[in-house]
Design an enzyme around this catalytic site. Structure first.
Site, PDB file in Angstrom:
ATOM      1  N   LYS A 146      -3.398  -1.877  10.349  1.00  0.00           N
ATOM      2  CA  LYS A 146      -3.819  -2.007   8.957  1.00  0.00           C
ATOM      3  C   LYS A 146      -4.144  -3.447   8.563  1.00  0.00           C
ATOM      4  CE  LYS A 146      -2.799   2.247   7.333  1.00  0.00           C
ATOM      5  NZ  LYS A 146      -3.684   3.078   6.504  1.00  0.00           N
ATOM      6  N   ARG A 158      -6.728   3.838  13.701  1.00  0.00           N
ATOM      7  CA  ARG A 158      -5.777   4.943  13.857  1.00  0.00           C
ATOM      8  C   ARG A 158      -5.105   4.962  15.220  1.00  0.00           C
ATOM      9  NH1 ARG A 158      -4.777   6.149   8.660  1.00  0.00           N
ATOM     10  NH2 ARG A 158      -6.659   6.805   7.546  1.00  0.00           N
ATOM     11  N   HIS A 215      -3.413  14.151   0.919  1.00  0.00           N
ATOM     12  CA  HIS A 215      -3.583  13.289   2.097  1.00  0.00           C
ATOM     13  C   HIS A 215      -2.335  13.335   2.975  1.00  0.00           C
ATOM     14  CE1 HIS A 215      -4.585   9.898   4.627  1.00  0.00           C
ATOM     15  NE2 HIS A 215      -3.500   9.246   4.231  1.00  0.00           N
ATOM     16  N   ASP A 219       0.848  -1.189   0.000  1.00  0.00           N
ATOM     17  CA  ASP A 219       0.000   0.000   0.000  1.00  0.00           C
ATOM     18  C   ASP A 219       0.885   1.241   0.000  1.00  0.00           C
ATOM     19  OD1 ASP A 219      -2.527   1.180  -0.054  1.00  0.00           O
ATOM     20  OD2 ASP A 219      -2.519   1.499   2.108  1.00  0.00           O
ATOM     21  N   GLU A 254      -9.980   4.157   4.248  1.00  0.00           N
ATOM     22  CA  GLU A 254      -9.150   4.872   3.291  1.00  0.00           C
ATOM     23  C   GLU A 254      -9.648   4.520   1.892  1.00  0.00           C
ATOM     24  OE1 GLU A 254      -4.939   5.625   5.617  1.00  0.00           O
ATOM     25  OE2 GLU A 254      -4.969   4.193   3.960  1.00  0.00           O
ATOM     26  N   ASP A 276      -8.783   0.508   2.486  1.00  0.00           N
ATOM     27  CA  ASP A 276      -7.753   0.098   3.444  1.00  0.00           C
ATOM     28  C   ASP A 276      -8.232   0.502   4.842  1.00  0.00           C
ATOM     29  OD1 ASP A 276      -5.350  -0.696   4.602  1.00  0.00           O
ATOM     30  OD2 ASP A 276      -4.426   1.254   4.264  1.00  0.00           O
ATOM     31  N   GLN A 310      -2.517   2.191  15.157  1.00  0.00           N
ATOM     32  CA  GLN A 310      -1.472   2.612  14.222  1.00  0.00           C
ATOM     33  C   GLN A 310      -0.572   3.682  14.844  1.00  0.00           C
ATOM     34  OE1 GLN A 310      -3.061   4.186  10.568  1.00  0.00           O
ATOM     35  NE2 GLN A 310      -1.065   4.752   9.743  1.00  0.00           N
ATOM     36  N   GLU A 354      -9.198  12.623   8.108  1.00  0.00           N
ATOM     37  CA  GLU A 354      -9.095  13.963   7.522  1.00  0.00           C
ATOM     38  C   GLU A 354     -10.412  14.721   7.602  1.00  0.00           C
ATOM     39  OE1 GLU A 354      -6.538  13.848   3.687  1.00  0.00           O
ATOM     40  OE2 GLU A 354      -7.334  11.827   4.003  1.00  0.00           O
ATOM     41  N   GLU A 371      -9.303   4.153  -1.783  1.00  0.00           N
ATOM     42  CA  GLU A 371      -8.137   3.977  -2.641  1.00  0.00           C
ATOM     43  C   GLU A 371      -8.527   3.278  -3.944  1.00  0.00           C
ATOM     44  OE1 GLU A 371      -4.729   2.221  -0.820  1.00  0.00           O
ATOM     45  OE2 GLU A 371      -5.231   2.931   1.193  1.00  0.00           O
ATOM     46  N   THR A 402      -8.576  -5.555   4.449  1.00  0.00           N
ATOM     47  CA  THR A 402      -8.544  -4.660   3.294  1.00  0.00           C
ATOM     48  C   THR A 402      -9.592  -5.178   2.317  1.00  0.00           C
ATOM     49  OG1 THR A 402      -6.166  -4.249   3.555  1.00  0.00           O
ATOM     50  CG2 THR A 402      -7.148  -3.732   1.404  1.00  0.00           C
TER      51      THR A 402
END
Length: 413
Positions: free
Chosen positions: A255, A239, A130, A123, A201, A235, A242, A361, A203, A259
């Site tokens: 993560k 947080r 971002h 990834d 996420e 993904d 992480q 975000e 993607e 996925t």
């Protein structure tokens, strides 16, 4: 890189839809009591390629009587191109209806499976918007981008065994989460429990067809020779897990729990009208092995849907690093790629708030809630369902709809 417009399909409901013959994505399906096999989507119908290829005595018919796309993907561009031309003819020529119609089934009558056996999963972190947003949140007193970011596509190696097909539920992960520290000012201390900052996420994923040999490099100009197609990709990210684990080696358990990818793989040929120029890589200039000639970005629109409401519309055309550069960087040290290898673009985010492809975000780290169904939200709650939708310009003049990616959050176990 556009191609002449193709005729519409005779399949009812396909003409002018996001799944007309200018798209023709591949997937793997099954029905009760039957073995999985390869299909093409046309409108809201699934075309069983194993049946029609055998009936039409196509030389490569055995590639479609498989539980995965891997053998077909490994066959290479000549077979991909000839198959696409053959299927297009079947679905646009009225004289082929008697052959084809018995092999069609409504999409809602079949079960879509993981379309290919995933090899390695990498990834990336290819959106400047971002990466800058994350940098501003977590390093407010420093430059938002780290010194290497505009010199190479930053990435991490993920866990292929937890890549799942769209529609698979996602169990809230547990792990170590950092506390705010002791009351006497001591160092932060970890606690164990369910993630409280579960995120998405939005993607794109790119799928390797033709492998490369160990010790060889794949040039940016060879991207289309090795890359079979594109999938939608979510993904999922914890947080809080992480944030505690990623120093000094990067993401791991935050993560690796899931996925999600779409059940349909859009072949590169369907994106011929979607190629666009990159935003610009002249300050600083990239090294020679990362140079690209001509349009190398993709004009793909993404929608992030949370519990039925669109909360963001990230534009893939704003991505800094192209898929060809990501593949070239993956192999520049001599690492090989295999059929079924998957690499994600990293979160797709644009310059505006409503173009951010993660809840991290959108809520600015949980400090600026956004509204869904009249209620303030930050991170994912149990029972939430997230769907990622994708569209791109089609070679027929309209827009194609890439495979959706949906997942629902279940409570921690």
């Amino acid at each position: 890189m556009s191609t002449p417009a193709t005729p519409s399909s005779w399949v009812e409901g396909a003409a002018g839809s996001g799944f007309d013959v200018d798209h023709l994505p591949y997937g793997v399906f099954a029905r009760s009591g039957e073995r999985p096999r390869v299909a093409v989507r046309i409108g809201d119908q699934v075309l069983d390629l194993s049946v029609v290829a055998a009936a039409d005595m196509v030389d490569t018919h055995e590639l479609f009587d498989q539980p995965t796309l891997n053998p077909f993907m490994a066959a290479g561009p000549a077979v991909w191109d000839s198959t696409r031309a053959w299927v297009t003819g079947l679905l646009t020529d009225q004289t082929e209806r008697d052959l084809v119609e018995p092999a069609l089934a409504p999409l809602d009558s079949v079960t879509m499976l993981l379309p290919f056996t995933v090899g390695d999963y990498v990834d990336f972190y290819a959106s400047e918007h971002h990466a800058s947003n994350v940098g501003r949140m977590f390093r407010p007193d420093a430059e938002p981008l780290l010194p290497n970011w505009k010199h190479l596509p930053v990435g991490y190696h993920g866990r292929s065994g937890t890549v799942v097909v769209s529609g698979t539920d996602v169990v809230r992960p547990c792990g170590q989460r950092v506390s705010t520290g002791s009351t006497d000012g001591g160092a932060p201390q970890p606690t164990y429990g369910p993630s409280q900052r579960l995120d998405i996420e939005a993607e794109l994923g790119f799928v390797v067809g033709v492998p490369s040999a160990m010790g060889e490099r794949v040039a940016t100009s060879d991207f289309a020779r090795h890359t079979f197609g594109v999938v939608g990709l979510n993904d999922w990210s914890a947080r809080d897990i992480q944030a505690w684990e990623y120093v000094p080696l990067g993401p791991f358990l935050g993560k690796s729990f899931a996925t999600s990818i779409s059940a349909w793989v859009t072949p590169l040929a369907a994106l011929d009208a979607a190629w666009t120029e990159l935003p610009g890589q002249d300050d600083p200039e990239v090294l020679d092995y990362l140079r690209v000639d001509g349009p190398a970005g993709l004009d793909i629109e993404v929608e992030v849907v949370l519990d039925g409401e669109v909360v963001a519309r990230p534009p893939y055309r704003t991505m800094y690093w192209s898929p060809a550069q990501m593949l070239a960087h993956t192999t520049v040290n001599g690492a090989s790629v295999r059929t079924g290898d998957l690499w994600g673009s990293g979160t797709v985010s644009g310059p505006e708030r409503d173009q951010r492809g993660s809840l991290l975000e959108l809520s600015w780290g949980g400090k600026e809630p956004f509204t869904v169904a009249g209620r303030e939200r930050t991170f994912l709650e149990d029972g939430d369902e997230v769907t990622l939708r994708y569209t791109a310009p089609g070679t027929g003049g309209g827009r194609i709809s890439l495979g959706e990616v949906t997942g629902r959050i279940l409570p921690a176990r």
